[in-house]
Design a protein around this motif. Structure first.
Motif, PDB file in Angstrom:
ATOM      1  N   LEU A 123      39.467  33.759  41.378  1.00 56.66           N
ATOM      2  CA  LEU A 123      39.049  35.034  40.706  1.00 56.66           C
ATOM      3  C   LEU A 123      37.857  35.697  41.615  1.00 56.66           C
ATOM      4  O   LEU A 123      37.915  36.875  41.695  1.00 56.66           O
ATOM      5  CB  LEU A 123      38.316  34.623  39.155  1.00 56.66           C
ATOM      6  N   GLU A 124      37.065  34.750  42.164  1.00 58.35           N
ATOM      7  CA  GLU A 124      35.790  35.604  43.085  1.00 58.35           C
ATOM      8  C   GLU A 124      36.219  35.901  44.276  1.00 58.35           C
ATOM      9  O   GLU A 124      35.464  36.591  45.090  1.00 58.35           O
ATOM     10  CB  GLU A 124      34.722  34.475  42.837  1.00 58.35           C
ATOM     11  N   CYS A 125      37.129  35.159  44.734  1.00 58.78           N
ATOM     12  CA  CYS A 125      37.338  35.332  46.187  1.00 58.78           C
ATOM     13  C   CYS A 125      38.785  35.916  46.807  1.00 58.78           C
ATOM     14  O   CYS A 125      38.969  35.816  47.939  1.00 58.78           O
ATOM     15  CB  CYS A 125      36.967  34.008  47.098  1.00 58.78           C
ATOM     16  N   SER A 126      39.393  36.149  45.952  1.00 56.94           N
ATOM     17  CA  SER A 126      41.064  36.577  46.491  1.00 56.94           C
ATOM     18  C   SER A 126      41.327  37.907  46.811  1.00 56.94           C
ATOM     19  O   SER A 126      42.261  38.330  47.600  1.00 56.94           O
ATOM     20  CB  SER A 126      42.089  36.276  45.228  1.00 56.94           C
ATOM     21  N   GLY A 127      40.349  38.876  46.604  1.00 52.40           N
ATOM     22  CA  GLY A 127      40.387  40.433  47.121  1.00 52.40           C
ATOM     23  C   GLY A 127      41.629  41.270  46.419  1.00 52.40           C
ATOM     24  O   GLY A 127      42.210  40.726  45.431  1.00 52.40           O
ATOM     25  N   ARG A 128      42.171  42.246  47.024  1.00 47.34           N
ATOM     26  CA  ARG A 128      43.090  43.086  46.703  1.00 47.34           C
ATOM     27  C   ARG A 128      44.301  42.321  46.667  1.00 47.34           C
ATOM     28  O   ARG A 128      44.781  41.518  47.709  1.00 47.34           O
ATOM     29  CB  ARG A 128      43.263  44.224  47.354  1.00 47.34           C
ATOM     30  N   LEU A 129      45.100  42.045  45.536  1.00 45.85           N
ATOM     31  CA  LEU A 129      46.295  41.423  45.569  1.00 45.85           C
ATOM     32  C   LEU A 129      47.490  42.487  45.251  1.00 45.85           C
ATOM     33  O   LEU A 129      47.253  43.534  45.057  1.00 45.85           O
ATOM     34  CB  LEU A 129      46.328  40.574  44.233  1.00 45.85           C
ATOM     35  N   PRO A 130      48.678  42.076  45.667  1.00 52.18           N
ATOM     36  CA  PRO A 130      50.045  42.931  45.662  1.00 52.18           C
ATOM     37  C   PRO A 130      50.070  43.516  44.107  1.00 52.18           C
ATOM     38  O   PRO A 130      50.027  42.594  43.134  1.00 52.18           O
ATOM     39  CB  PRO A 130      51.194  42.159  46.177  1.00 52.18           C
ATOM     40  N   GLY A 131      50.345  44.533  43.776  1.00 52.86           N
ATOM     41  CA  GLY A 131      50.356  45.116  42.581  1.00 52.86           C
ATOM     42  C   GLY A 131      51.756  45.388  42.370  1.00 52.86           C
ATOM     43  O   GLY A 131      52.877  45.104  42.891  1.00 52.86           O
ATOM     44  N   GLU A 132      51.927  46.408  41.279  1.00 54.29           N
ATOM     45  CA  GLU A 132      53.090  47.011  41.063  1.00 54.29           C
ATOM     46  C   GLU A 132      53.176  48.683  40.879  1.00 54.29           C
ATOM     47  O   GLU A 132      52.394  49.164  40.052  1.00 54.29           O
ATOM     48  CB  GLU A 132      53.712  46.441  39.702  1.00 54.29           C
ATOM     49  N   ARG A 133      53.676  49.137  41.963  1.00 56.08           N
ATOM     50  CA  ARG A 133      53.384  50.530  42.191  1.00 56.08           C
ATOM     51  C   ARG A 133      54.915  51.284  41.965  1.00 56.08           C
ATOM     52  O   ARG A 133      56.083  50.661  42.250  1.00 56.08           O
ATOM     53  CB  ARG A 133      53.213  50.833  43.779  1.00 56.08           C
ATOM     54  N   MET A 134      55.070  52.604  41.300  1.00 54.14           N
ATOM     55  CA  MET A 134      56.066  53.194  41.076  1.00 54.14           C
ATOM     56  C   MET A 134      56.463  54.231  42.034  1.00 54.14           C
ATOM     57  O   MET A 134      55.273  55.010  42.770  1.00 54.14           O
ATOM     58  CB  MET A 134      55.979  53.948  39.534  1.00 54.14           C
ATOM     59  N   VAL A 135      57.711  54.607  42.401  1.00 55.48           N
ATOM     60  CA  VAL A 135      57.864  55.757  43.211  1.00 55.48           C
ATOM     61  C   VAL A 135      58.018  56.737  42.322  1.00 55.48           C
ATOM     62  O   VAL A 135      58.969  56.849  41.321  1.00 55.48           O
ATOM     63  CB  VAL A 135      59.336  55.431  43.828  1.00 55.48           C
ATOM     64  N   THR A 136      57.200  57.995  42.499  1.00 55.98           N
ATOM     65  CA  THR A 136      56.989  59.128  41.576  1.00 55.98           C
ATOM     66  C   THR A 136      58.225  60.143  42.015  1.00 55.98           C
ATOM     67  O   THR A 136      58.670  60.869  40.983  1.00 55.98           O
ATOM     68  CB  THR A 136      55.663  59.505  41.600  1.00 55.98           C
TER      69      THR A 136
END
Length: 145
Positions: free
Chosen positions: A129-142
């Motif tokens: 939780l404290e050290c993983s940084g930005r993780l892959p998310g879920e993005r939409m193509v608009t």
């Protein structure tokens, strides 16, 4: 040397018809569902999805700044703000394009299922939780260009 940063994730969600109220814009309760969806992505990316069922919500706060309408794309950024002995505070911001539409915080507490009260985070959970940084998310193509 890179300084570790807390875990965070960005997800997109479309404002669906059932997310709107009689005025035609998103209902206030929609934000907590989006935040919890982002939390599910974050915990899944950290291989911590097993925490669900043991981390009840104990505080939720949100400030609403703009309306979203049916079909709009909301971008939810969820970040670990603070990890306590047994608590975890997330901060989130919901944006549409460049505009911030809502922001707030969600606090959860790790519980001991076999007894009343809370229990401390295991060391490996705390580090994730404290050290993983930005993780892959879920993005939409608009749009398709």
């Amino acid at each position: 040397m890179t300084i570790p940063s807390p875990a965070s994730v960005v997800v997109d969600r479309r404002v669906e018809w059932q997310d709107t109220d009689a005025a035609g814009h998103y209902h206030h309760s929609t934000v907590i569902r989006w935040v919890e969806a982002a939390e599910a992505v974050l915990l899944d990316r950290l291989n911590l999805a097993g925490l669900f069922g043991t981390i009840p919500r104990v505080r939720y706060e949100v400030d609403y700044a703009e309306r979203l309408w049916f079909g709009d794309i909301a971008t939810i950024t969820l970040s670990v703000d603070r990890v306590g002995t047994s608590s975890l505070r997330y901060e989130f911001v919901v944006t549409h394009g460049e505009k911030s539409v809502a922001r707030g915080a969600l606090t959860v507490v790790q519980t001991a299922s076999e007894s009343a009260g809370s229990k401390p985070w295991p060391d490996q959970v705390r580090v994730a939780l404290e050290c993983s940084g930005r993780l892959p998310g879920e993005r939409m193509v608009t749009s398709i260009t």
